[in-house]
Enzyme design. Structure first.
Site: not given
Length: 393
Positions: A142, A207, A236
């Protein structure tokens, strides 16, 4: 302002640093450490003056080392068990670290601080543990994809890169802008084409924090593509829960281990380079478990360059296509002058509709509101960081 949106450290931190009275070694509190896991906890000083906490998991049979940059709303206490399992099941050494302002690291997080943080962790691997650049795989999850790619572009002999739910850039998470602005942070979209080593991209198709399109576009821009992992239905914060996650990582590590060490940059320019790819990589199918190593001759035009152009058409390219289309349309119109005026009016109407769609203020406002809700609730996080948020909610 950028730091406000981008960084969301757990508050309070999920752990403390304890010192063993007998050995004098530091350890992380509130985690159960397995007997077969050998962990060093360290404090590293960055070039910006912050003292960050890092942990190094040694695997006696490993030949490669993973340098892991975790996601937002996480720290070493939350990531401890994930790191331990990855080291064990992937048969790698693993270095994880907390960004400035995260966990028990001093300072306050910023883009430049995270770059200094990962550099300190990398230097520790080299100087303390004797790990060579060509034996390191950078793993960015991320927001961790930002410092990962910043370091990757400066390491020409790096073994490989793994991007887990990566972002195109900080601003693009908030709003789908088509160009890079000077005030944007983590401009991964501009850095990924500069990475010379094989890149694996992992992203969930559902996501709702960092859209699936971010990972897909970054993969399309890679020079040396490895078969991506698009986890159907993955969000996510839960990709580690899917069986194909670990299975695909194992396959990637196995393929990378078979690669010869990269030679220096000048030699690479005049010789063939080993590139890891997948038999069905262009289709994005993650069910194929066949490993394949392809030799690409750098003197010939690379198919990856075509993929790159296709994955990220520039404004100029789109304008040129539009211009050619308009010219062709004009020639057709000249043959049928009776319809010219009506077609022109329809074209203007269509342009007006498109412009109204793009400029519609409600859509922009909703996009920013969604980002605010996401940042406040989970940020860029991993599975474990949701527990505290859910309890508070």
């Amino acid at each position: 302002m950028a730091a406000k949106f981008a960084f969301y450290p757990p508050n309070p931190p999920s752990y403390n640093i304890l010192v063993d009275e007998e050995t004098g070694k530091m350890r992380i509190s509130d985690v159960h450490q397995r007997d077969d896991v050998d962990v060093d906890v360290l404090k590293l000083t960055t070039k910006r003056g912050n003292e960050i906490v890092a942990m190094y998991i040694k695997n006696a049979s490993a030949s490669l080392t993973l340098l892991y940059s975790h996601g937002n709303a996480a720290d070493l206490g939350l990531m401890f068990h994930i790191f331990s399992e990855l080291s064990l099941h992937l048969n790698v050494n693993l270095m994880g670290y907390d960004y400035s302002g995260y966990g028990q690291s001093s300072g306050k997080a910023s883009e430049q601080d995270t770059y200094a943080d990962i550099e300190a962790a990398y230097k520790c691997l080299e100087e303390t543990y004797g790990v060579k650049e060509e034996d390191i795989i950078l793993y960015g999850q991320s927001v961790g994809s930002g410092p990962t790619l910043e370091l990757a572009v400066r390491l020409p002999q790096l073994r490989a890169v793994i991007l887990h739910s990566p972002i195109l850039s900080g601003l693009r998470v908030m709003y789908p802008v088509k160009r890079t602005f000077w005030f944007d942070i983590y401009k991964n979209i501009d850095k990924i084409p500069l990475v010379e080593c094989p890149v694996l991209v992992i992203h969930g198709t559902e996501d709702d924090v960092v859209d699936f399109s971010h990972g897909k576009q970054l993969w399309e821009l890679c020079k040396e593509k490895y078969e991506p992992l698009w986890i159907k239905g993955g969000n996510h914060c839960n990709l580690e829960l899917y069986p194909e996650y670990l299975r695909h990582l194992r396959k990637f590590i196995s393929a990378i281990e078979k690669l010869p060490r990269l030679r220096n940059v000048s030699e690479q320019k005049t010789t063939d380079e080993v590139v890891v790819a997948a038999e069905s990589s262009s289709s994005g199918n993650n069910t194929n478990t066949t490993e394949q190593v392809i030799i690409l001759d750098k003197s010939r035009p690379s198919t990856d360059l075509k993929e790159k152009d296709k994955g990220r058409p520039s404004i100029g390219q789109r304008s040129e296509k539009s211009r050619l289309s308009t010219d062709s349309s004009s020639r057709e119109k000249s043959r049928s002058s009776t319809d010219k005026r009506d077609k022109s009016r329809k074209s203007v109407d269509r342009s007006g509709k498109a412009r109204n769609s793009v400029d519609q203020p409600d859509r922009a406002r909703n996009s920013f509101d969604r980002l605010g809700d996401m940042v406040r609730s989970v940020g860029f996080c991993n599975v474990d960081c949701l527990k505290q948020t859910a309890a508070e909610a």
